[in-house]
Design a protein around this motif. Structure first.
Motif, PDB file in Angstrom:
ATOM      1  N   ALA A   1     -30.717  -5.123  57.259  1.00 37.51           N
ATOM      2  CA  ALA A   1     -32.161  -5.255  57.069  1.00 37.51           C
ATOM      3  C   ALA A   1     -32.531  -6.712  57.335  1.00 37.51           C
ATOM      4  O   ALA A   1     -31.833  -7.627  56.884  1.00 37.51           O
ATOM      5  N   LEU A   2     -33.608  -6.906  58.063  1.00 40.69           N
ATOM      6  CA  LEU A   2     -34.030  -8.248  58.448  1.00 40.69           C
ATOM      7  C   LEU A   2     -35.333  -8.632  57.768  1.00 40.69           C
ATOM      8  O   LEU A   2     -36.163  -7.785  57.449  1.00 40.69           O
ATOM      9  N   LYS A   3     -35.496  -9.941  57.560  1.00 40.15           N
ATOM     10  CA  LYS A   3     -36.767 -10.495  57.090  1.00 40.15           C
ATOM     11  C   LYS A   3     -37.427 -11.170  58.289  1.00 40.15           C
ATOM     12  O   LYS A   3     -36.748 -11.610  59.219  1.00 40.15           O
ATOM     13  N   HIS A   4     -38.711 -11.280  58.230  1.00 40.20           N
ATOM     14  CA  HIS A   4     -39.449 -11.950  59.306  1.00 40.20           C
ATOM     15  C   HIS A   4     -39.064 -13.426  59.341  1.00 40.20           C
ATOM     16  O   HIS A   4     -38.963 -14.044  58.288  1.00 40.20           O
ATOM     17  N   PRO A   5     -38.801 -14.025  60.449  1.00 41.02           N
ATOM     18  CA  PRO A   5     -38.752 -13.468  61.794  1.00 41.02           C
ATOM     19  C   PRO A   5     -37.296 -13.173  62.211  1.00 41.02           C
ATOM     20  O   PRO A   5     -36.604 -14.056  62.730  1.00 41.02           O
ATOM     21  N   ASN A   6     -36.816 -12.004  61.973  1.00 43.54           N
ATOM     22  CA  ASN A   6     -35.471 -11.551  62.351  1.00 43.54           C
ATOM     23  C   ASN A   6     -34.346 -12.321  61.672  1.00 43.54           C
ATOM     24  O   ASN A   6     -33.300 -12.571  62.260  1.00 43.54           O
ATOM     25  N   ARG A   7     -34.553 -12.700  60.413  1.00 50.16           N
ATOM     26  CA  ARG A   7     -33.495 -13.352  59.633  1.00 50.16           C
ATOM     27  C   ARG A   7     -32.762 -12.294  58.817  1.00 50.16           C
ATOM     28  O   ARG A   7     -33.402 -11.416  58.222  1.00 50.16           O
ATOM     29  N   PRO A   8     -31.430 -12.361  58.742  1.00 48.34           N
ATOM     30  CA  PRO A   8     -30.678 -11.388  57.945  1.00 48.34           C
ATOM     31  C   PRO A   8     -31.113 -11.422  56.475  1.00 48.34           C
ATOM     32  O   PRO A   8     -31.344 -12.491  55.910  1.00 48.34           O
ATOM     33  N   HIS A   9     -31.252 -10.247  55.886  1.00 48.21           N
ATOM     34  CA  HIS A   9     -31.625 -10.129  54.480  1.00 48.21           C
ATOM     35  C   HIS A   9     -30.536  -9.373  53.723  1.00 48.21           C
ATOM     36  O   HIS A   9     -29.981  -9.891  52.765  1.00 48.21           O
ATOM     37  N   TYR A  10     -30.234  -8.132  54.139  1.00 50.35           N
ATOM     38  CA  TYR A  10     -29.170  -7.324  53.538  1.00 50.35           C
ATOM     39  C   TYR A  10     -28.239  -6.805  54.630  1.00 50.35           C
ATOM     40  O   TYR A  10     -28.687  -6.543  55.742  1.00 50.35           O
ATOM     41  N   GLU A  11     -26.966  -6.566  54.260  1.00 48.03           N
ATOM     42  CA  GLU A  11     -26.010  -5.875  55.135  1.00 48.03           C
ATOM     43  C   GLU A  11     -25.165  -4.953  54.285  1.00 48.03           C
ATOM     44  O   GLU A  11     -24.800  -5.308  53.160  1.00 48.03           O
ATOM     45  N   TRP A  12     -24.852  -3.765  54.825  1.00 53.30           N
ATOM     46  CA  TRP A  12     -23.997  -2.803  54.138  1.00 53.30           C
ATOM     47  C   TRP A  12     -23.482  -1.806  55.163  1.00 53.30           C
ATOM     48  O   TRP A  12     -23.905  -1.828  56.322  1.00 53.30           O
ATOM     49  N   SER A  13     -22.582  -0.938  54.753  1.00 57.37           N
ATOM     50  CA  SER A  13     -22.009   0.067  55.642  1.00 57.37           C
ATOM     51  C   SER A  13     -22.218   1.456  55.069  1.00 57.37           C
ATOM     52  O   SER A  13     -22.364   1.624  53.856  1.00 57.37           O
ATOM     53  N   GLY A  14     -22.214   2.436  55.958  1.00 56.32           N
ATOM     54  CA  GLY A  14     -22.348   3.820  55.535  1.00 56.32           C
ATOM     55  C   GLY A  14     -21.820   4.759  56.605  1.00 56.32           C
ATOM     56  O   GLY A  14     -21.479   4.332  57.712  1.00 56.32           O
ATOM     57  N   GLU A  15     -21.771   6.022  56.268  1.00 59.32           N
ATOM     58  CA  GLU A  15     -21.279   7.056  57.173  1.00 59.32           C
ATOM     59  C   GLU A  15     -22.457   7.807  57.781  1.00 59.32           C
ATOM     60  O   GLU A  15     -23.277   8.382  57.061  1.00 59.32           O
ATOM     61  N   ARG A  16     -22.550   7.801  59.093  1.00 55.75           N
ATOM     62  CA  ARG A  16     -23.625   8.514  59.786  1.00 55.75           C
ATOM     63  C   ARG A  16     -23.384  10.020  59.658  1.00 55.75           C
ATOM     64  O   ARG A  16     -22.356  10.542  60.084  1.00 55.75           O
TER      65      ARG A  16
END
Length: 62
Positions: free
Chosen positions: A9-24
């Motif tokens: 998930a990014l914050k304006h302007p395209n700065r990283p905010h959250y990262e995580w992994s999951g199964e599609r």
């Protein structure tokens, strides 16, 4: 095709905010459905912290 995916998930302007992994679970032209299991790491860039999530989540991205 691997079912595991990295989410960000990014914050304006395209700065990283959250990262995580999951199964599609499902992907089509309208959405992606992701299952995230307990024990996954949530990287919170804004707080400069890593959290271990102890819940299951079903996430839908349009």
């Amino acid at each position: 095709m691997t079912r595991m995916m990295h989410l960000q998930a990014l914050k304006h302007p395209n700065r990283p905010h959250y990262e995580w992994s999951g199964e599609r679970l499902e992907q089509n032209d309208e959405y992606v459905m992701v299952l995230c299991q307990p024990g996954r790491k949530l990287i919170h860039h804004t707080k400069k912290s890593v959290f271990i999530m102890d819940n299951t989540s079903l996430e839908l991205f349009f």
